[in-house]
Motif scaffolding. Structure first.
Motif, PDB file in Angstrom:
ATOM      1  N   ARG A  79       0.836  -1.205   0.000  1.00 41.02           N
ATOM      2  CA  ARG A  79       0.000   0.000   0.000  1.00 41.02           C
ATOM      3  C   ARG A  79       0.873   1.257   0.000  1.00 41.02           C
ATOM      4  O   ARG A  79       0.606   2.218  -0.714  1.00 41.02           O
ATOM      5  CB  ARG A  79      -0.930   0.005   1.206  1.00 41.02           C
ATOM      6  CG  ARG A  79      -1.882   1.215   1.243  1.00 41.02           C
ATOM      7  CD  ARG A  79      -2.723   1.243   2.506  1.00 41.02           C
ATOM      8  NE  ARG A  79      -3.329  -0.008   2.841  1.00 41.02           N
ATOM      9  CZ  ARG A  79      -4.511  -0.444   2.386  1.00 41.02           C
ATOM     10  NH1 ARG A  79      -5.203   0.303   1.562  1.00 41.02           N
ATOM     11  NH2 ARG A  79      -4.998  -1.603   2.760  1.00 41.02           N
ATOM     12  N   PHE A  82       2.250   2.110  -3.372  1.00 38.17           N
ATOM     13  CA  PHE A  82       1.248   2.710  -4.251  1.00 38.17           C
ATOM     14  C   PHE A  82       0.949   4.148  -3.861  1.00 38.17           C
ATOM     15  O   PHE A  82       0.757   4.999  -4.726  1.00 38.17           O
ATOM     16  CB  PHE A  82      -0.039   1.870  -4.238  1.00 38.17           C
ATOM     17  CG  PHE A  82       0.050   0.655  -5.106  1.00 38.17           C
ATOM     18  CD1 PHE A  82      -0.645   0.593  -6.293  1.00 38.17           C
ATOM     19  CD2 PHE A  82       0.838  -0.414  -4.744  1.00 38.17           C
ATOM     20  CE1 PHE A  82      -0.551  -0.515  -7.111  1.00 38.17           C
ATOM     21  CE2 PHE A  82       0.935  -1.534  -5.543  1.00 38.17           C
ATOM     22  CZ  PHE A  82       0.242  -1.596  -6.733  1.00 38.17           C
ATOM     23  N   LEU A  93       5.852  -3.302  -7.417  1.00 33.92           N
ATOM     24  CA  LEU A  93       5.038  -4.484  -7.126  1.00 33.92           C
ATOM     25  C   LEU A  93       5.674  -5.726  -7.744  1.00 33.92           C
ATOM     26  O   LEU A  93       5.786  -6.766  -7.081  1.00 33.92           O
ATOM     27  CB  LEU A  93       3.614  -4.294  -7.648  1.00 33.92           C
ATOM     28  CG  LEU A  93       2.666  -5.486  -7.454  1.00 33.92           C
ATOM     29  CD1 LEU A  93       2.485  -5.797  -5.969  1.00 33.92           C
ATOM     30  CD2 LEU A  93       1.323  -5.210  -8.110  1.00 33.92           C
ATOM     31  N   LEU A 138      -5.072  -3.254  -3.960  1.00 26.48           N
ATOM     32  CA  LEU A 138      -4.930  -2.961  -5.382  1.00 26.48           C
ATOM     33  C   LEU A 138      -6.174  -2.381  -6.040  1.00 26.48           C
ATOM     34  O   LEU A 138      -6.069  -1.649  -7.024  1.00 26.48           O
ATOM     35  CB  LEU A 138      -4.520  -4.230  -6.139  1.00 26.48           C
ATOM     36  CG  LEU A 138      -3.160  -4.825  -5.796  1.00 26.48           C
ATOM     37  CD1 LEU A 138      -2.929  -6.084  -6.621  1.00 26.48           C
ATOM     38  CD2 LEU A 138      -2.050  -3.814  -6.017  1.00 26.48           C
ATOM     39  N   ARG A 139      -7.343  -2.705  -5.516  1.00 31.80           N
ATOM     40  CA  ARG A 139      -8.561  -2.311  -6.243  1.00 31.80           C
ATOM     41  C   ARG A 139      -8.737  -0.805  -6.361  1.00 31.80           C
ATOM     42  O   ARG A 139      -9.335  -0.323  -7.316  1.00 31.80           O
ATOM     43  CB  ARG A 139      -9.795  -2.952  -5.624  1.00 31.80           C
ATOM     44  CG  ARG A 139     -10.214  -2.393  -4.291  1.00 31.80           C
ATOM     45  CD  ARG A 139     -11.431  -3.110  -3.767  1.00 31.80           C
ATOM     46  NE  ARG A 139     -11.775  -2.582  -2.464  1.00 31.80           N
ATOM     47  CZ  ARG A 139     -12.450  -3.247  -1.568  1.00 31.80           C
ATOM     48  NH1 ARG A 139     -12.887  -4.460  -1.825  1.00 31.80           N
ATOM     49  NH2 ARG A 139     -12.723  -2.690  -0.410  1.00 31.80           N
ATOM     50  N   TYR A 141      -6.502   1.225  -7.170  1.00 34.41           N
ATOM     51  CA  TYR A 141      -5.698   1.669  -8.298  1.00 34.41           C
ATOM     52  C   TYR A 141      -6.023   0.917  -9.593  1.00 34.41           C
ATOM     53  O   TYR A 141      -5.884   1.467 -10.678  1.00 34.41           O
ATOM     54  CB  TYR A 141      -4.212   1.492  -7.979  1.00 34.41           C
ATOM     55  CG  TYR A 141      -3.785   2.379  -6.850  1.00 34.41           C
ATOM     56  CD1 TYR A 141      -3.364   3.680  -7.090  1.00 34.41           C
ATOM     57  CD2 TYR A 141      -3.839   1.937  -5.533  1.00 34.41           C
ATOM     58  CE1 TYR A 141      -3.000   4.516  -6.055  1.00 34.41           C
ATOM     59  CE2 TYR A 141      -3.479   2.772  -4.487  1.00 34.41           C
ATOM     60  CZ  TYR A 141      -3.061   4.049  -4.741  1.00 34.41           C
ATOM     61  OH  TYR A 141      -2.714   4.879  -3.722  1.00 34.41           O
ATOM     62  N   LEU A 142      -6.442  -0.347  -9.462  1.00 39.22           N
ATOM     63  CA  LEU A 142      -6.659  -1.168 -10.645  1.00 39.22           C
ATOM     64  C   LEU A 142      -8.123  -1.420 -10.952  1.00 39.22           C
ATOM     65  O   LEU A 142      -8.439  -1.897 -12.039  1.00 39.22           O
ATOM     66  CB  LEU A 142      -5.969  -2.532 -10.469  1.00 39.22           C
ATOM     67  CG  LEU A 142      -4.496  -2.555 -10.076  1.00 39.22           C
ATOM     68  CD1 LEU A 142      -3.995  -3.982 -10.008  1.00 39.22           C
ATOM     69  CD2 LEU A 142      -3.666  -1.740 -11.040  1.00 39.22           C
ATOM     70  N   ALA A 147      -7.810  -6.118  -9.870  1.00 43.22           N
ATOM     71  CA  ALA A 147      -7.169  -6.482  -8.600  1.00 43.22           C
ATOM     72  C   ALA A 147      -7.337  -7.974  -8.323  1.00 43.22           C
ATOM     73  O   ALA A 147      -6.387  -8.644  -7.890  1.00 43.22           O
ATOM     74  CB  ALA A 147      -7.754  -5.652  -7.460  1.00 43.22           C
ATOM     75  N   ILE A 181      -3.038  -3.625 -15.478  1.00 42.74           N
ATOM     76  CA  ILE A 181      -2.634  -2.338 -14.923  1.00 42.74           C
ATOM     77  C   ILE A 181      -3.007  -1.250 -15.928  1.00 42.74           C
ATOM     78  O   ILE A 181      -2.520  -1.249 -17.060  1.00 42.74           O
ATOM     79  CB  ILE A 181      -1.123  -2.322 -14.622  1.00 42.74           C
ATOM     80  CG1 ILE A 181      -0.813  -3.388 -13.571  1.00 42.74           C
ATOM     81  CG2 ILE A 181      -0.689  -0.947 -14.150  1.00 42.74           C
ATOM     82  CD1 ILE A 181       0.638  -3.560 -13.241  1.00 42.74           C
TER      83      ILE A 181
END
Length: 193
Positions: A79, A82, A93, A138-139, A141-142, A147, A181
């Motif tokens: 985290r 990111f 990552l 991740l969700r 950002y992705l 994610a 991504i």
């Protein structure tokens, strides 16, 4: 930790017992944990495990808690990568995953835990905490679907590394993950559940 040092430091002895139990849970599963195995791994007298823990269940819960904290620490590191540098986060990552997958003990432990999780509810909860936690990180950002895809690829890469005895190269990991991504790597609005 040697027993002589632990005799003079009860907190260190207790920590060694919990660490040994956590290591054994990963290796043999929570259902096969015994006081004898833990004492041998921690290099303490058998009675020490019962002196610090009222029951094997209490020791198992402490060890599971330690494992969850370790997972949480790893997810916190991801985290932070990111949050600090979103543009470089995909490369970081990949590096973090490659480093993790390059440690044979990590991947063998993960595969053993996953196999145990098929039949053991406590192990299942622990095994899911990594993948579910990675999706949560991740969700943002992705997006949720991407994610989940990255989490599944990560799990598969762990099995691959355990069976083959070596991690996928950074390039292979990058090619596997890069379709998920987005080009604009910033927090995703809306699809965050």
């Amino acid at each position: 930790m040697g027993d002589r040092m632990a005799k003079h430091n009860p907190a260190a002895r207790r920590d060694a017992i919990v660490q040994a139990a956590a290591d054994l849970i990963v290796e043999v599963g929570p259902g096969k944990l015994t006081h004898r195995l833990v004492a041998k791994r921690a290099k303490v007298p058998l009675g020490s495990t019962t002196a610090y823990f009222a029951s094997l269940d209490e020791l198992r819960q402490e060890a599971l808690g330690l494992l969850v904290r370790e997972i949480d620490d790893a997810l916190t590191q991801i985290r932070q990568v990111f949050e600090c540098d979103p543009a470089a986060a995909p490369d970081h990552l990949i590096d973090m995953l490659h480093d993790y997958l390059s440690e044979r003990r990590n991947v063998v432990a993960d595969v053993a835990l996953s196999a145990t999780a098929t039949f053991d509810d406590q192990a299942r909860e622990l095994a899911l905490s990594w993948a579910d936690g990675l999706v949560v990180v991740l969700r943002e950002y992705l997006g949720a679907d991407n994610a989940h895809a990255v989490a599944m690829i990560t799990e598969g890469a762990g099995v691959h590394a355990a069976i083959r005895g070596e991690a996928l190269s950074r390039d292979h990991l990058r090619r596997a993950i890069s379709p998920f991504i987005p080009a604009s790597f910033t927090p995703v609005d809306g699809d965050s559940k």
